[in-house]
Motif scaffolding. Structure first.
Motif, PDB file in Angstrom:
ATOM      1  N   ALA A 145       0.830   2.894  39.032  1.00 19.45           N
ATOM      2  CA  ALA A 145       1.919   2.799  40.010  1.00 19.45           C
ATOM      3  C   ALA A 145       1.501   3.415  41.343  1.00 19.45           C
ATOM      4  CB  ALA A 145       3.172   3.489  39.472  1.00 19.45           C
ATOM      5  N   PHE A 146       0.886   4.604  41.281  1.00 27.45           N
ATOM      6  CA  PHE A 146       0.478   5.266  42.522  1.00 27.45           C
ATOM      7  C   PHE A 146      -0.632   4.487  43.220  1.00 27.45           C
ATOM      8  CE2 PHE A 146      -2.053   8.323  44.990  1.00 27.45           C
ATOM      9  CZ  PHE A 146      -1.054   8.822  45.811  1.00 27.45           C
ATOM     10  N   ALA A 147      -1.558   3.925  42.439  1.00 25.64           N
ATOM     11  CA  ALA A 147      -2.645   3.142  43.034  1.00 25.64           C
ATOM     12  C   ALA A 147      -2.102   1.921  43.769  1.00 25.64           C
ATOM     13  CB  ALA A 147      -3.635   2.717  41.951  1.00 25.64           C
ATOM     14  N   ASN A 148      -1.120   1.247  43.156  1.00 28.37           N
ATOM     15  CA  ASN A 148      -0.520   0.069  43.797  1.00 28.37           C
ATOM     16  C   ASN A 148       0.202   0.446  45.096  1.00 28.37           C
ATOM     17  OD1 ASN A 148      -1.453  -1.469  41.677  1.00 28.37           O
ATOM     18  ND2 ASN A 148       0.498  -1.508  40.588  1.00 28.37           N
ATOM     19  N   PHE A 149       0.880   1.590  45.068  1.00 29.25           N
ATOM     20  CA  PHE A 149       1.561   2.072  46.268  1.00 29.25           C
ATOM     21  C   PHE A 149       0.554   2.482  47.339  1.00 29.25           C
ATOM     22  CE2 PHE A 149       3.110   5.732  48.689  1.00 29.25           C
ATOM     23  CZ  PHE A 149       4.210   5.180  49.304  1.00 29.25           C
ATOM     24  N   LEU A 150      -0.530   3.157  46.914  1.00 29.44           N
ATOM     25  CA  LEU A 150      -1.539   3.657  47.843  1.00 29.44           C
ATOM     26  C   LEU A 150      -2.196   2.522  48.622  1.00 29.44           C
ATOM     27  CD1 LEU A 150      -3.182   6.102  48.861  1.00 29.44           C
ATOM     28  CD2 LEU A 150      -4.768   5.698  46.958  1.00 29.44           C
ATOM     29  N   ARG A 151      -2.418   1.379  47.965  1.00 29.92           N
ATOM     30  CA  ARG A 151      -3.071   0.257  48.631  1.00 29.92           C
ATOM     31  C   ARG A 151      -2.284  -0.180  49.865  1.00 29.92           C
ATOM     32  NH1 ARG A 151      -2.780  -3.144  44.862  1.00 29.92           N
ATOM     33  NH2 ARG A 151      -4.927  -3.172  44.079  1.00 29.92           N
ATOM     34  N   ARG A 152      -0.997  -0.376  49.702  1.00 28.99           N
ATOM     35  CA  ARG A 152      -0.193  -0.880  50.810  1.00 28.99           C
ATOM     36  C   ARG A 152       0.090   0.202  51.846  1.00 28.99           C
ATOM     37  NH1 ARG A 152       1.944  -3.994  46.373  1.00 28.99           N
ATOM     38  NH2 ARG A 152       1.740  -6.223  46.824  1.00 28.99           N
ATOM     39  N   ALA A 153       0.361   1.420  51.372  1.00 31.65           N
ATOM     40  CA  ALA A 153       0.623   2.511  52.318  1.00 31.65           C
ATOM     41  C   ALA A 153      -0.601   2.775  53.183  1.00 31.65           C
ATOM     42  CB  ALA A 153       1.020   3.775  51.563  1.00 31.65           C
ATOM     43  N   GLY A 154      -1.775   2.751  52.567  1.00 28.83           N
ATOM     44  CA  GLY A 154      -3.007   2.969  53.315  1.00 28.83           C
ATOM     45  C   GLY A 154      -3.229   1.899  54.364  1.00 28.83           C
ATOM     46  N   GLN A 155      -2.991   0.644  54.014  1.00 29.44           N
ATOM     47  CA  GLN A 155      -3.194  -0.442  54.978  1.00 29.44           C
ATOM     48  C   GLN A 155      -2.213  -0.335  56.141  1.00 29.44           C
ATOM     49  OE1 GLN A 155      -2.714  -4.458  53.517  1.00 29.44           O
ATOM     50  NE2 GLN A 155      -3.612  -5.364  55.356  1.00 29.44           N
ATOM     51  N   LEU A 156      -0.943  -0.028  55.851  1.00 30.78           N
ATOM     52  CA  LEU A 156       0.053   0.078  56.919  1.00 30.78           C
ATOM     53  C   LEU A 156      -0.307   1.198  57.892  1.00 30.78           C
ATOM     54  CD1 LEU A 156       2.735  -0.742  58.199  1.00 30.78           C
ATOM     55  CD2 LEU A 156       3.872   0.877  56.656  1.00 30.78           C
ATOM     56  N   ILE A 157      -0.698   2.349  57.370  1.00 32.38           N
ATOM     57  CA  ILE A 157      -1.047   3.478  58.232  1.00 32.38           C
ATOM     58  C   ILE A 157      -2.237   3.133  59.128  1.00 32.38           C
ATOM     59  CG2 ILE A 157      -1.959   5.838  58.239  1.00 32.38           C
ATOM     60  CD1 ILE A 157      -0.288   6.309  55.665  1.00 32.38           C
ATOM     61  N   LEU A 158      -3.247   2.509  58.533  1.00 32.99           N
ATOM     62  CA  LEU A 158      -4.426   2.121  59.311  1.00 32.99           C
ATOM     63  C   LEU A 158      -4.074   1.099  60.391  1.00 32.99           C
ATOM     64  CD1 LEU A 158      -7.080   1.848  56.454  1.00 32.99           C
ATOM     65  CD2 LEU A 158      -7.047   3.539  58.288  1.00 32.99           C
ATOM     66  N   LEU A 159      -3.248   0.119  60.034  1.00 34.86           N
ATOM     67  CA  LEU A 159      -2.837  -0.889  61.018  1.00 34.86           C
ATOM     68  C   LEU A 159      -2.090  -0.250  62.190  1.00 34.86           C
ATOM     69  CD1 LEU A 159      -1.577  -3.845  58.787  1.00 34.86           C
ATOM     70  CD2 LEU A 159      -3.442  -3.953  60.443  1.00 34.86           C
ATOM     71  N   MET A 160      -1.164   0.636  61.882  1.00 30.89           N
ATOM     72  CA  MET A 160      -0.354   1.261  62.927  1.00 30.89           C
ATOM     73  C   MET A 160      -1.219   2.120  63.838  1.00 30.89           C
ATOM     74  SD  MET A 160       3.139   2.210  60.857  1.00 30.89           S
ATOM     75  CE  MET A 160       3.928   2.860  62.311  1.00 30.89           C
ATOM     76  N   ILE A 161      -2.153   2.873  63.254  1.00 31.31           N
ATOM     77  CA  ILE A 161      -3.024   3.729  64.064  1.00 31.31           C
ATOM     78  C   ILE A 161      -3.914   2.892  64.980  1.00 31.31           C
ATOM     79  CG2 ILE A 161      -4.979   5.330  63.975  1.00 31.31           C
ATOM     80  CD1 ILE A 161      -3.747   6.488  61.414  1.00 31.31           C
ATOM     81  N   LEU A 162      -4.543   1.867  64.410  1.00 32.58           N
ATOM     82  CA  LEU A 162      -5.493   1.062  65.181  1.00 32.58           C
ATOM     83  C   LEU A 162      -4.814   0.247  66.270  1.00 32.58           C
ATOM     84  CD1 LEU A 162      -7.801  -0.115  62.261  1.00 32.58           C
ATOM     85  CD2 LEU A 162      -8.405   1.450  64.104  1.00 32.58           C
ATOM     86  N   PHE A 163      -3.683  -0.383  65.943  1.00 30.49           N
ATOM     87  CA  PHE A 163      -3.015  -1.229  66.929  1.00 30.49           C
ATOM     88  C   PHE A 163      -2.155  -0.431  67.906  1.00 30.49           C
ATOM     89  CE2 PHE A 163      -3.673  -4.722  63.742  1.00 30.49           C
ATOM     90  CZ  PHE A 163      -4.474  -5.506  64.573  1.00 30.49           C
ATOM     91  N   MET A 164      -1.805   0.793  67.541  1.00 32.86           N
ATOM     92  CA  MET A 164      -0.976   1.612  68.427  1.00 32.86           C
ATOM     93  C   MET A 164      -1.784   2.152  69.601  1.00 32.86           C
ATOM     94  SD  MET A 164       1.319   4.954  67.447  1.00 32.86           S
ATOM     95  CE  MET A 164       2.146   4.050  66.148  1.00 32.86           C
TER      96      MET A 164
END
Length: 437
Positions: A145-164
């Motif tokens: 469960a945590f691994a599945n959550f980590l995949r999406r949370a990690g991608q969102l954080i990276l996207l927001m940082i890079l595009f921001m």
């Protein structure tokens, strides 16, 4: 049964949070990449899925099935052999990818680094599959469960940082979006493999027995080969579908670039919304495979019947209200992505497609647990051929176009659902109303 529902509930909660994050990810991508960029991103995702299927060899399913059916004293020996097998597969598939990926025409519209980026996926997926399979079979669903959550949370954080903080040209922006996808998979590998190594140390201190490498490989491949064949077929048709749909729409008189934009809105908007509740079905799939495998290996048909009734009821309880919301609130839901979008109509027409897929996903887990992977493959073959034929016939008609594509998809989903359902009912000796024969 209590363990099953507790595990399922844990996965459902984590998956719900993950799907909420996925929703945000697609909103960010829609804003940063634009309509055409989103279409290109969604069009390359099936190729990513295809690489994932090949690299994993469906080891999560075969290992989880083995762990669920065998005594714990054999687990460590089996896992050591599985790691060696994954290493060999990684080397072989990486060499093949070095040769094949650069010449695939799909990548012509993307940044030159994209094929090499996908090459990194192979070792990441291969080794995380071993860890994932063990935790699934051992019913340690908290880590999954945590691994599945980590995949999406990690991608969102990276996207927001890079595009921001940085602006990119369209081609580079698409590359950056794909980089965040690969990076999120690496985060999952890091977490799962650390937890896996800790568990291996625990197993080392417990009583254990050795298994021969040939026996382990045979047991794993008996499940992995047909299941991988099924997934490859799904992934291949999924990879072909965007380009098939585009060519069908062009044949109906639509401009090439407009056809790609329309597919992007269907896949990036309608699919994102419509498959949102599927996190429940996928959570049930993860728990069902080891549970059904264990019950079937013990000959506990009463438990199999009871479990099927409850799974079908649970799917109806969440699936029917969900698609009703999609139909009646299509406009405000799709406006979160694009204003006045044709995705409103696409979402409404796709209601049967989504509903029947909510039932198909747990039923596929049932077929795997019952040893009926070949039946699942045959069903997928029949339904896909039928669906593609209807998509072409209806979609290439100028008066239907994308409406015809969606009608063909709906017909295929309905056929697949009934083929799966009738086969399971026959195997566990119940009629279509789930009453014992």
């Amino acid at each position: 049964m209590n363990i099953f529902f507790k595990s399922a509930l844990l996965l459902i909660v984590a998956a719900f949070l993950g799907e909420c994050i996925e929703f945000l990810i697609n909103m960010v991508l829609a804003r940063e990449l634009g309509e055409e960029g989103l279409g290109l991103y969604m069009s390359i995702l099936p190729t990513v899925l295809f690489i994932v299927v090949i690299a994993s060899l469906e080891l999560p399913i075969s290992i989880s099935k083995f762990v669920a059916e065998q005594n714990v004293i054999f687990h460590r020996s089996m896992l050591m052999h599985a790691l060696k097998f994954a290493t060999v597969c990684t080397v072989v598939f990486s060499l093949l990818a070095l040769w094949i990926l650069p010449i695939i025409p799909v990548f012509e519209r993307y940044h030159p680094l994209v094929p090499w980026l996908f090459l990194c996926l192979i070792p990441i997926i291969a080794f995380s599959s071993v860890a994932r399979g063990y935790f699934m079979g051992a019913q340690k669903m908290g880590k999954i469960a945590f691994a599945n959550f980590l995949r999406r949370a990690g991608q969102l954080i990276l996207l927001m940082i890079l595009f921001m903080f940085t602006s990119f040209e369209s081609e580079v922006a698409l590359l950056v979006a794909l980089c965040t996808l690969i990076a999120s998979e690496f985060l999952v590998l890091s977490f799962l493999f650390i937890a896996f190594l800790i568990q291996m140390r625990v197993l080392k201190r417990e009583p254990r027995a050795n298994l021969s490498g040939s026996k382990v490989r045979k047991s794993l491949l008996e499940v992995s080969i047909p299941t991988t064949g099924l997934r490859i077929f799904h992934a291949a048709t999924f990879a072909v579908k965007p380009f098939f749909i585009k060519e069908t729409l062009v044949r109906a008189g639509m401009v090439d670039s407009l056809a790609m934009v329309q597919y992007g809105k269907m896949a990036g908007v309608a699919f994102t919304i419509g498959f949102f509740p599927a996190f429940i079905a996928h959570s049930l799939l993860i728990v069902l495979i080891p549970t059904v495998s264990e019950a079937y290996s013990r000959g506990d048909t009463a438990r199999l019947r009871s479990l099927l009734r409850k799974v079908m009821l649970l799917t109806a309880i969440y699936g029917i209200p969900a698609v009703a919301v999609f139909y009646f609130f299509a406009e405000p839901l799709t406006s979160l992505f694009f204003e006045n979008s044709p995705a409103i109509r696409y979402l409404q027409l796709l209601v049967p497609y989504f509903l029947f897929h909510f039932f198909v996903i747990p039923m596929q887990a049932y077929l795997i647990g019952l040893g009926l992977v070949k039946d699942a493959f045959v069903h997928a073959l029949y339904s896909t051929v039928f669906s593609f034929v209807m998509m072409y016939v209806l979609g290439s008609t100028p008066s239907f176009q994308m409406d015809g594509i969606i009608l063909g998809m709906n017909m295929g989903a309905i056929l697949l659902t009934f083929l799966h359902y009738l086969t399971i009912c026959k195997k566990i000796e119940v009629n279509i109303f789930l009453k014992k024969i």
